[in-house]
Write a protein that holds these residues in place. Structure first.
Motif, mmCIF file in Angstrom:
data_model
loop_
_atom_site.group_PDB
_atom_site.id
_atom_site.type_symbol
_atom_site.label_atom_id
_atom_site.label_comp_id
_atom_site.label_asym_id
_atom_site.label_seq_id
_atom_site.Cartn_x
_atom_site.Cartn_y
_atom_site.Cartn_z
ATOM 1 N N LYS A 31 23.698 66.390 109.860
ATOM 2 C CA LYS A 31 25.044 66.660 110.352
ATOM 3 C C LYS A 31 26.032 66.441 109.218
ATOM 4 N N VAL A 32 27.131 67.146 109.268
ATOM 5 C CA VAL A 32 28.194 66.958 108.285
ATOM 6 C C VAL A 32 28.624 65.500 108.292
ATOM 7 N N GLY A 33 28.764 64.917 107.129
ATOM 8 C CA GLY A 33 29.235 63.544 107.018
ATOM 9 C C GLY A 33 28.138 62.505 106.868
ATOM 10 N N MET A 34 26.863 62.897 106.965
ATOM 11 C CA MET A 34 25.792 61.919 106.750
ATOM 12 C C MET A 34 25.769 61.519 105.281
ATOM 13 N N TRP A 35 25.419 60.267 105.001
ATOM 14 C CA TRP A 35 25.421 59.793 103.618
ATOM 15 C C TRP A 35 24.434 58.653 103.438
ATOM 16 N N ILE A 36 24.118 58.389 102.177
ATOM 17 C CA ILE A 36 23.342 57.223 101.781
ATOM 18 C C ILE A 36 23.981 56.689 100.507
ATOM 19 N N GLU A 37 24.116 55.387 100.419
ATOM 20 C CA GLU A 37 24.774 54.759 99.271
ATOM 21 C C GLU A 37 23.858 53.685 98.694
ATOM 22 N N ALA A 38 23.622 53.736 97.388
ATOM 23 C CA ALA A 38 22.848 52.700 96.693
ATOM 24 C C ALA A 38 23.822 51.831 95.911
ATOM 25 N N ARG A 54 8.684 67.199 101.094
ATOM 26 C CA ARG A 54 7.330 67.663 101.396
ATOM 27 C C ARG A 54 7.229 68.440 102.701
ATOM 28 N N HIS A 55 8.142 68.248 103.588
ATOM 29 C CA HIS A 55 8.015 68.812 104.931
ATOM 30 C C HIS A 55 8.934 70.015 105.143
ATOM 31 N N GLY A 56 8.764 71.038 104.369
ATOM 32 C CA GLY A 56 9.456 72.309 104.576
ATOM 33 C C GLY A 56 10.964 72.240 104.597
ATOM 34 N N SER A 57 11.542 71.816 105.698
ATOM 35 C CA SER A 57 13.007 71.776 105.829
ATOM 36 C C SER A 57 13.552 70.375 105.580
ATOM 37 N N ASP A 58 12.765 69.521 104.948
ATOM 38 C CA ASP A 58 13.139 68.122 104.719
ATOM 39 C C ASP A 58 13.973 67.988 103.445
ATOM 40 N N PHE A 59 15.122 68.635 103.442
ATOM 41 C CA PHE A 59 16.019 68.596 102.287
ATOM 42 C C PHE A 59 17.447 68.758 102.786
ATOM 43 N N PRO A 60 18.414 68.308 101.999
ATOM 44 C CA PRO A 60 19.810 68.431 102.457
ATOM 45 C C PRO A 60 20.316 69.864 102.354
ATOM 46 N N ASP A 61 21.144 70.261 103.313
ATOM 47 C CA ASP A 61 21.810 71.560 103.250
ATOM 48 C C ASP A 61 22.932 71.532 102.220
ATOM 49 N N HIS A 62 23.510 70.367 102.020
ATOM 50 C CA HIS A 62 24.607 70.184 101.065
ATOM 51 C C HIS A 62 24.430 68.801 100.454
ATOM 52 N N LEU A 63 24.353 68.752 99.144
ATOM 53 C CA LEU A 63 24.140 67.489 98.449
ATOM 54 C C LEU A 63 25.320 67.218 97.524
ATOM 55 N N LEU A 64 25.859 66.019 97.617
ATOM 56 C CA LEU A 64 26.950 65.594 96.752
ATOM 57 C C LEU A 64 26.575 64.231 96.190
ATOM 58 N N GLU A 79 26.998 68.605 92.790
ATOM 59 C CA GLU A 79 27.196 69.180 94.118
ATOM 60 C C GLU A 79 26.295 70.402 94.212
ATOM 61 N N ALA A 80 25.501 70.485 95.257
ATOM 62 C CA ALA A 80 24.594 71.617 95.458
ATOM 63 C C ALA A 80 24.590 71.976 96.926
ATOM 64 N N LYS A 81 24.581 73.274 97.208
ATOM 65 C CA LYS A 81 24.543 73.763 98.585
ATOM 66 C C LYS A 81 23.331 74.651 98.756
#
Length: 83
Positions: A31-38, A54-64, A79-81
């Protein structure tokens, strides 16, 4: 030792455990707005961020990817879409 915060209620410890046999996922549909912070205890140079999809659709639609020295002001580095 680094710590993690995520926008979902899951525990993200496997993200930084160094074990290729473990992984973390949100267990939620993206969903829009999901994040992870290290958070690291002192400044670090990072030269690689590895995402295992590894699982086909197991990647972000939008990465920042943003970096911050103080946790207040952020510098966008990547930034990648998806298609």
């Amino acid at each position: 030792m680094a710590s993690l915060a995520v926008s979902t209620s899951t525990i993200a410890t496997p993200t930084l455990d160094g074990d290729d046999g473990t992984k973390w996922w949100s267990k939620h549909e993206q969903k829009v707005g999901m994040w992870i912070e290290a958070r690291f205890p002192h400044p670090r140079n990072l030269d690689t961020i590895l995402m295992d999809a590894r699982h086909g659709s197991d990647f972000p639609d939008h990465l920042l990817v943003e970096f911050s020295a103080d946790g207040e002001s952020w510098d966008k580095r990547i930034e990648a879409k998806g298609a």
